[in-house]
Design a protein around this motif. Structure first.
Motif, short mmCIF file in Angstrom:
data_model
loop_
_atom_site.label_atom_id
_atom_site.label_comp_id
_atom_site.label_asym_id
_atom_site.label_seq_id
_atom_site.Cartn_x
_atom_site.Cartn_y
_atom_site.Cartn_z
N ASP A 38 -20.96 -84.17 22.90
CA ASP A 38 -20.88 -84.46 24.34
C ASP A 38 -21.12 -85.94 24.62
N ALA A 39 -22.06 -86.55 23.91
CA ALA A 39 -22.35 -87.98 24.10
C ALA A 39 -21.15 -88.83 23.65
N MET A 40 -20.56 -88.49 22.52
CA MET A 40 -19.41 -89.25 22.03
C MET A 40 -18.21 -89.09 22.96
N ARG A 41 -17.99 -87.87 23.43
CA ARG A 41 -16.88 -87.62 24.35
C ARG A 41 -17.07 -88.40 25.65
N GLY A 42 -18.29 -88.42 26.17
CA GLY A 42 -18.58 -89.17 27.39
C GLY A 42 -18.35 -90.66 27.20
N SER A 43 -18.74 -91.17 26.05
CA SER A 43 -18.53 -92.58 25.75
C SER A 43 -17.04 -92.91 25.68
N LEU A 44 -16.28 -92.05 25.03
CA LEU A 44 -14.84 -92.28 24.91
C LEU A 44 -14.16 -92.20 26.28
N GLU A 45 -14.53 -91.21 27.07
CA GLU A 45 -13.94 -91.09 28.40
C GLU A 45 -14.27 -92.30 29.27
N SER A 46 -15.48 -92.82 29.14
CA SER A 46 -15.88 -94.01 29.89
C SER A 46 -15.04 -95.22 29.48
N THR A 47 -14.84 -95.37 28.18
CA THR A 47 -14.03 -96.48 27.69
C THR A 47 -12.59 -96.36 28.18
N LEU A 48 -12.03 -95.17 28.08
CA LEU A 48 -10.64 -94.98 28.48
C LEU A 48 -10.45 -95.11 29.99
N GLU A 64 -3.82 -93.45 32.77
CA GLU A 64 -4.02 -92.22 33.51
C GLU A 64 -4.27 -91.07 32.55
N ARG A 65 -5.10 -90.14 32.99
CA ARG A 65 -5.40 -88.96 32.19
C ARG A 65 -4.26 -87.96 32.30
N LYS A 66 -3.84 -87.43 31.16
CA LYS A 66 -2.80 -86.42 31.16
C LYS A 66 -3.42 -85.09 31.53
#
Length: 70
Positions: A38-48, A64-66
């Motif tokens: 969850d922490a890694m996913r949150g970090s990636l989403e923040s970067t993107l 944009e998010r698909k």
């Protein structure tokens, strides 16, 4: 996620390979792994969410998010 939790994930992984885990340790390992993912996913989403694509004409377009169905 702090370093002590990552260290504990690694300790449990080593123990699982060497001698196996108790049910309580398996549960702890699953919870720590979920927290790490969850922490890694949150970090990636923040970067993107702060990523822009530069077109050849120089214009910038926000990434944009698909949709899930695409």
């Amino acid at each position: 996620m702090d370093q002590s939790k990552i260290t504990r994930i690694n300790e449990l992984a080593r123990k699982a390979k060497a001698e196996g885990l108790t049910d309580a340790e398996k549960e702890e390992q699953a919870l720590l792994r979920r927290e790490y993912i969850d922490a890694m996913r949150g970090s990636l989403e923040s970067t993107l969410s702060n990523t822009y694509i530069k077109s050849p004409d120089g214009s910038m377009k926000k990434l944009e998010r698909k949709g899930k169905d695409e």
